[in-house]
Design a protein around this motif. Structure first.
Motif, PDB file in Angstrom:
ATOM      1  N   TYR A  15      -3.747   3.219   4.824  1.00 49.63           N
ATOM      2  CA  TYR A  15      -3.204   2.639   3.597  1.00 49.63           C
ATOM      3  C   TYR A  15      -1.895   3.287   3.130  1.00 49.63           C
ATOM      4  O   TYR A  15      -1.382   2.943   2.082  1.00 49.63           O
ATOM      5  N   THR A 165      -7.536  -5.501   1.774  1.00 49.63           N
ATOM      6  CA  THR A 165      -8.169  -4.180   1.699  1.00 49.63           C
ATOM      7  C   THR A 165      -9.652  -4.311   1.391  1.00 49.63           C
ATOM      8  O   THR A 165     -10.498  -3.699   2.053  1.00 49.63           O
ATOM      9  N   THR A 168     -11.517  -5.807   4.352  1.00 48.23           N
ATOM     10  CA  THR A 168     -11.598  -4.819   5.443  1.00 48.23           C
ATOM     11  C   THR A 168     -12.668  -3.777   5.156  1.00 48.23           C
ATOM     12  O   THR A 168     -13.452  -3.405   6.040  1.00 48.23           O
ATOM     13  N   GLU A 169     -12.717  -3.312   3.909  1.00 45.73           N
ATOM     14  CA  GLU A 169     -13.722  -2.313   3.533  1.00 45.73           C
ATOM     15  C   GLU A 169     -15.135  -2.867   3.708  1.00 45.73           C
ATOM     16  O   GLU A 169     -16.053  -2.164   4.135  1.00 45.73           O
ATOM     17  N   ILE A 241      -6.599  -1.163  -6.401  1.00 40.49           N
ATOM     18  CA  ILE A 241      -6.032  -1.319  -5.058  1.00 40.49           C
ATOM     19  C   ILE A 241      -4.528  -1.614  -5.114  1.00 40.49           C
ATOM     20  O   ILE A 241      -3.758  -1.108  -4.304  1.00 40.49           O
ATOM     21  N   LYS A 469      -3.562  -9.177   8.423  1.00 36.46           N
ATOM     22  CA  LYS A 469      -3.535  -7.765   8.037  1.00 36.46           C
ATOM     23  C   LYS A 469      -4.901  -7.118   8.287  1.00 36.46           C
ATOM     24  O   LYS A 469      -4.985  -5.977   8.753  1.00 36.46           O
ATOM     25  N   TRP A 473      -5.497  -3.871  10.776  1.00 37.18           N
ATOM     26  CA  TRP A 473      -6.211  -2.642  10.430  1.00 37.18           C
ATOM     27  C   TRP A 473      -7.373  -2.379  11.396  1.00 37.18           C
ATOM     28  O   TRP A 473      -7.643  -1.254  11.772  1.00 37.18           O
ATOM     29  N   ASP A 600      -9.835   7.372  -1.484  1.00 32.46           N
ATOM     30  CA  ASP A 600     -10.503   6.508  -0.505  1.00 32.46           C
ATOM     31  C   ASP A 600     -11.874   6.060  -1.008  1.00 32.46           C
ATOM     32  O   ASP A 600     -12.271   4.899  -0.815  1.00 32.46           O
ATOM     33  N   THR A 603     -11.317   3.424  -3.480  1.00 32.12           N
ATOM     34  CA  THR A 603     -10.975   2.144  -2.834  1.00 32.12           C
ATOM     35  C   THR A 603     -12.240   1.400  -2.422  1.00 32.12           C
ATOM     36  O   THR A 603     -12.338   0.171  -2.561  1.00 32.12           O
ATOM     37  N   SER A 607     -13.373  -2.103  -3.952  1.00 31.39           N
ATOM     38  CA  SER A 607     -13.666  -3.228  -3.048  1.00 31.39           C
ATOM     39  C   SER A 607     -15.040  -3.815  -3.358  1.00 31.39           C
ATOM     40  O   SER A 607     -15.236  -5.037  -3.302  1.00 31.39           O
TER      41      SER A 607
END
Length: 667
Positions: A15, A165, A168-169, A241, A469, A473, A600, A603, A607
């Protein structure tokens, strides 16, 4: 590490901006060959596309609530994989999410524009809605692919990509399991229940404003000054985020409108002739004269003055972005020309994680789409060759130029200003079509179909950059995402067309009990005077454009600022709250490693808030659709409910901070 077994944690530099010479290595490195496209992943993706296209169209038109499909689909993909006992599902889950996420973007493109055909008393057949959505989706895909490397690789760490983001998490935590999955699940449950209680029961309000106090009510009535704050968990997570920098820029745009423009215009209200305002605001004199006092509320002044200035700003920021990215555009075009002429096929020789569809194939699909679109316009909508060619050029030029703007907006704030760009498309296309002799009902139909194609193209471009994206990642093969996105687009376009026809026959878009369709009503209101003679707020568009030029000159990101002017204050202010939480937790310690671990962990919690809010938002909307009414309307409209909302919001922030600060270095 086993050849086909992915890692289970995102790299430390996922990130942040990369240092000179530093490379980003995804979870599934280029040297591995992960399982991605299988009968299971394609079938699940198509099923998700059908279900979420139908759900989003029903809810968006019936309830006026549009939701993002990417995160709920990712959650379902992870859940189904776990339920079926499948292992190493990361690559397949990305394909499921990418195919399924076509639903939300295609639906947004369709329902923002095409219902205006019914609202204006025009007819729209299944094939018109289907082809408009399909062609727009195809254009969005092929026009974005040449810019993939720029947005996802070259700009790595420079854009927050909030929705990507969060998704992805979800996918990483599902693959990893253990403490990360548990933390995400708990945060999702907290955020989901919090937003569900607000949306379904109304135990506290989803936003608070300064009207809650006596002095705030006086400020609103007398000085037209109102401050609003959305208190939902999802928007708080989004702010975390996005980060403090962009959140402040976006909210600065809102502050200019709500604390400067609206109060100044409101203070002059007594000295103004309401009817004289009609040309400036782009509304009829009769509408103002019917109830002059109602015009001068802070909320109406935002709608009639703030939003048009924001639209002008977005349009000019888009043009500035196009000029600034002209080098990237030239490189993409140059690559296409060189490869089509037999030059080196970079897509064939690059490593797996950077391998796109060949430019020859992209150009072939683009030319085929434009030819078919011309046939659609010429034989299905318009009479003359000049009009058909003009319509085709409008679609291609605006879609091509504003593709990067849509991708940029999604990368910064996770919100695609597609409705603002589509309004500008309608205005420009209407003026051009009128100049070639097209007006009245035929002109309105053509302009709306053109608007639908462009709107869907820009919506797809913004949504697809999120998918790409996520793939970057995690280490998916871009070519596979790009190839199967076409299938998702076809399925979603067919589904939304069928649902829209059924809804029109069942409920209609005008009259008592009609579907809400707020964006389409706005499009109809803008289009009708242009095609039949009427007022358009040109001066306000010009003011927004001039402001964007000034902002660019002093180094302020004009697109983010203009988005703040266009999106209501109550949705922008909580972004700053989330950004402040991110700044606070990542600067508490003198130990940089601990700060990174805390950020982190935050994040992951953010999420969870976004995912839980998105999922329960769908549940709340479905309950509304089936007329399950558990909402305590009288209580929810009281001042006490607002105070409870403020207290609960502070509790939520406290939970967020406390659990984020529990992070340890090894995390």
């Amino acid at each position: 590490m086993e050849p086909n077994k992915p890692q289970t944690s995102l790299p430390e530099n996922a990130y942040r901006e990369l240092k000179p010479g530093e490379e980003y290595t995804p979870l599934m490195p280029a040297s591995t060959t992960p399982v991605e496209v299988t009968p299971y992943s394609v079938t699940m993706g198509v099923v998700m596309a059908v279900i979420f296209s139908a759900a989003a169209a029903f809810l968006g038109l019936r309830v006026g609530q549009v939701f993002e499909a990417a995160i709920p689909i990712a959650i379902i993909a992870v859940g189904m994989g776990t339920l079926l006992g499948k292992k190493n599902m990361l690559g397949q889950n990305v394909i499921i999410q990418s195919i399924g996420a076509s639903s939300g973007v295609i639906v947004a493109g369709a329902i923002f524009t095409l219902p205006a055909l019914y609202i204006l008393g025009l007819d729209a057949a299944f094939w018109q809605v289907f082809l408009s959505s399909l062609f727009g989706g195809l254009l969005g895909i092929v026009l974005l692919i040449p810019f993939r490397k720029y947005f996802v690789k070259e700009m790595h760490g420079k854009y927050p990509f909030p929705e990507a983001t969060a998704t992805t998490e979800v996918l990483v935590s599902g693959e990893k399991g253990g403490n990360q999955a548990k933390l995400l699940a708990v945060a999702g449950l907290v955020g989901g229940l919090y937003d569900f209680v607000v949306g379904t029961f109304g135990l506290w309000t989803e936003s608070v404003s300064t009207r809650i106090c006596a002095w705030g009510q006086i400020a609103a009535d007398k000085f037209k000054v109102v401050f609003g704050l959305n208190t939902t968990a999802a928007v708080l997570g989004l702010g975390y985020i996005i980060g403090l920098k962009y959140a402040l820029i976006i909210t600065a745009g809102s502050c200019l409108v709500w604390f400067v423009i609206v109060p100044v215009v409101g203070s002059l209200a007594g000295a103004m002739d309401p009817a004289a305002l009609a040309p400036l605001l782009g509304i009829t004199s009769e509408k103002i004269l019917a109830d002059p006092s109602s015009l001068f509320t802070a909320e109406n002044l935002f709608t009639y003055i703030g939003k048009p200035i924001g639209i002008g700003g977005i349009a000019m920021a888009g043009i500035i972005g196009i000029v600034r990215q002209s080098k990237i555009i030239r490189q993409a075009v140059g690559l296409a020309v060189s490869e089509f002429g037999g030059g080196k096929k970079a897509g064939e020789t690059s490593e797996r994680t950077q391998r796109d569809l060949s430019m020859k194939r992209i150009l072939t699909i683009l030319v085929a789409t434009l030819l078919t679109l011309f046939i659609f316009f010429h034989f299905g909508l318009l009479d003359g060759w000049v009009q058909s060619i003009t319509a085709l050029l409008i679609v291609f030029v605006i879609s091509f130029l504003f593709t990067t703007v849509a991708a940029n907006a999604i990368a910064i704030v996770g919100t695609n200003p597609v409705s603002g760009m589509t309004l500008m498309t309608l205005i420009l296309s209407s003026l051009i079509l009128v100049s070639v002799g097209l007006n009245g009902s035929t002109g309105m139909t053509a302009a709306l179909i053109i608007g639908g194609v462009v709107c869907t193209a820009l919506s797809m471009a913004g949504g697809f950059i999120t998918d790409l994206k996520i793939g970057y990642w995690l280490g998916t093969t871009p070519r596979k995402q790009e190839t199967w996105k076409f299938l998702g687009t076809f399925v979603s376009a067919a589904t939304v067309a069928g649902v829209m026809i059924i809804l029109n026959k069942s409920y209609g878009f005008v009259g008592e009990g009609a579907l809400v369709a707020p964006q389409a009503n706005a499009m109809a209101a803008v289009l009708q005077p242009l095609m039949t003679g009427g007022q358009t707020p040109w001066m306000l568009y010009f003011c927004g454009a001039a402001l964007a030029l000034v902002l660019t000159a002093i180094g302020v990101p004009a697109l983010a600022f203009a988005l703040g002017m266009f999106i209501p204050m109550e949705l922008n202010a909580p972004l700053v709250v989330g950004g402040l939480v991110a700044w606070f937790v990542s600067n508490r310690s003198k130990d940089a490693t601990l700060n990174k671990a805390r950020f982190d962990r935050g994040t992951l919690i953010a999420s969870g808030f976004i995912a839980g809010g998105a999922l329960m938002g769908v549940v709340s909307a479905i309950l509304k659709f089936y007329e399950v009414d558990w909402f305590l309307s009288e209580w929810a409209s009281s001042n006490a409910a607002e105070w409870v909302g403020l207290v609960m919001y502070l509790v939520l922030i406290g939970y967020f901070i406390v659990h984020t600060l529990r992070a340890k270095k090894e995390e």
